[in-house]
Design an enzyme around this catalytic site. Structure first.
Site, PDB file in Angstrom:
ATOM      1  N   ASP A  15       0.874  -1.174   0.000  1.00  0.00           N
ATOM      2  CA  ASP A  15       0.000   0.000   0.000  1.00  0.00           C
ATOM      3  C   ASP A  15       0.912   1.225   0.000  1.00  0.00           C
ATOM      4  O   ASP A  15       1.575   1.516   1.006  1.00  0.00           O
ATOM      5  CB  ASP A  15      -0.906  -0.016   1.243  1.00  0.00           C
ATOM      6  N   ASP A  73       5.393   0.285   3.892  1.00  0.00           N
ATOM      7  CA  ASP A  73       5.294  -0.395   2.591  1.00  0.00           C
ATOM      8  C   ASP A  73       6.120   0.342   1.532  1.00  0.00           C
ATOM      9  O   ASP A  73       6.801  -0.283   0.707  1.00  0.00           O
ATOM     10  CB  ASP A  73       3.833  -0.493   2.136  1.00  0.00           C
ATOM     11  N   ASN A  92       3.977   4.357 -11.573  1.00  0.00           N
ATOM     12  CA  ASN A  92       2.668   4.583 -12.187  1.00  0.00           C
ATOM     13  C   ASN A  92       1.519   4.674 -11.187  1.00  0.00           C
ATOM     14  O   ASN A  92       0.536   5.374 -11.456  1.00  0.00           O
ATOM     15  CB  ASN A  92       2.409   3.436 -13.184  1.00  0.00           C
ATOM     16  N   TYR A 139      -5.220  17.094  -7.154  1.00  0.00           N
ATOM     17  CA  TYR A 139      -4.728  16.064  -8.091  1.00  0.00           C
ATOM     18  C   TYR A 139      -3.771  16.701  -9.103  1.00  0.00           C
ATOM     19  O   TYR A 139      -2.664  16.195  -9.327  1.00  0.00           O
ATOM     20  CB  TYR A 139      -5.901  15.407  -8.822  1.00  0.00           C
ATOM     21  N   LYS A 162       0.345  16.164  -9.896  1.00  0.00           N
ATOM     22  CA  LYS A 162       0.871  15.798 -11.209  1.00  0.00           C
ATOM     23  C   LYS A 162       1.844  16.859 -11.729  1.00  0.00           C
ATOM     24  O   LYS A 162       2.775  16.532 -12.486  1.00  0.00           O
ATOM     25  CB  LYS A 162      -0.280  15.552 -12.185  1.00  0.00           C
ATOM     26  N   THR A 196      -9.795   3.943 -17.772  1.00  0.00           N
ATOM     27  CA  THR A 196      -9.338   3.015 -16.729  1.00  0.00           C
ATOM     28  C   THR A 196     -10.319   3.102 -15.564  1.00  0.00           C
ATOM     29  O   THR A 196     -11.278   3.873 -15.604  1.00  0.00           O
ATOM     30  CB  THR A 196      -7.930   3.393 -16.197  1.00  0.00           C
TER      31      THR A 196
END
Ligand code: NAP
Length: 258
Positions: free
Chosen positions: A60, A66, A86, A151, A155, A186
């Site tokens: 995760d 992780d 990705n 978001y 990016k 997707t």
């Protein structure tokens, strides 16, 4: 020996297509995501179809321990020569209507994990004098007008990170590519809570990844599969570069002087 690539977010969408395409190119793979069952199924299928070695590394990437485990793998496995950075998610709504905890999770996944994995790969690849780091950004990072602000900010961060790493690592023999998809079909939209009846026309993930790999093969540092006129990106970069000499000014511009 076969090249070996670690792909984050390999269980669906763009990452799963990268897994398929790189397997067909003869790469052994390490597939990273949270959904162990899905990764196991993909790994079995890829091995059966192409004969490559595939390993699943469940993680995760919003969890510090992780992230550290995957980063350690990148640092310690000298056979891995490519990272496909990705894994990512979207977040719907306007900032004022979003939950702080959702924003924190988005930033952890889309920026913190991406940066720490790129750092781990950069450290070893630059020591070895070879390797490739591909990071999936988004055209949203170029368009504040979309009002998909946090978001888009993650990016924009990813694009800068990738461009900066390219400057730093090219002299050390390491390739760095940022891929900026536009709307791509997707699961991301559904997962981000988008109204599925009102989605824009989309590129297929398979077409996106094939274009991204063509851009990588052509040596591009930034690949924007939907951009028909590559000269527009070059002009955008030139406009930015034209400002650079001004940044050496030691006095404020005349318009700010009383
Ligand atoms: N689709 C688009 O329109 C579009 C446009 C521009 C950019 N992108 C970017 O493309 C990348 C791939 O997204 P996609 O469109 O292929 O969406 P997707 O199908 O939802 O795939 C996202 C992948 O990331 C993994 N992931 C999500 N949260 C994770 C976490 N906490 N830890 C580890 N893995 C996690 C998911 O697997 P698990 O659920 O198994 O963990 C999945 O494999 C993202 O960075 C996205 O921002 C997409």
């Amino acid at each position: 020996m076969s090249p070996k690539t670690l792909i984050t977010g390999a269980s669906s969408g763009i990452g799963a297509v990268y897994a398929d395409r790189l397997a067909r190119r003869g790469h052994d793979l390490v597939l990273v995501a949270r959904d162990q069952a899905r990764l196991d199924t993909l790994a079995r299928d890829l091995h059966a179809r192409t004969g490559i070695a595939v390993e699943v590394l469940r993680a995760d990437l919003t969890d510090d321990a992780d992230i550290a485990r995957v980063a350690d793998r990148l640092r310690e496995d000298g056979d891995i020569s490519m990272l496909i950075n990705n894994a990512g998610a979207g977040l719907g709504g306007l900032v004022a209507d979003q939950q702080a905890s959702d924003i924190a999770r988005l930033i952890a996944l889309n920026t913190t994990a991406v940066t720490l994995l790129a750092h781990a790969a950069a450290t070893r690849f630059s020591r070895q004098g070879s390797g490739t780091i591909v990071t999936i950004g988004s055209v949203v990072g170029l368009v504040p007008e979309f009002a998909n602000t946090v978001y888009g900010a993650t990016k924009a961060f990813v694009l800068f990170l990738s461009q900066g790493l390219s400057v730093e690592l090219a002299p050390r023999g390491v390739r760095v590519q940022a891929v900026l998809p536009a709307a791509t079909r997707t699961e991301l939209w559904d997962r981000a809570g988008a109204d599925l009846s009102g989605l824009p026309p989309m590129m297929e993930a398979a077409d996106l990844v094939d274009a991204a790999l063509a851009g990588l093969d052509a040596g591009e540092a930034v690949t924007i599969p939907a951009l028909g006129d590559a000269g527009l990106w070059d002009a955008y970069q030139k406009a930015r570069e034209a400002m650079l000499p001004e940044f050496a000014n030691t006095r404020p511009a005349a318009r700010y002087l009383g």
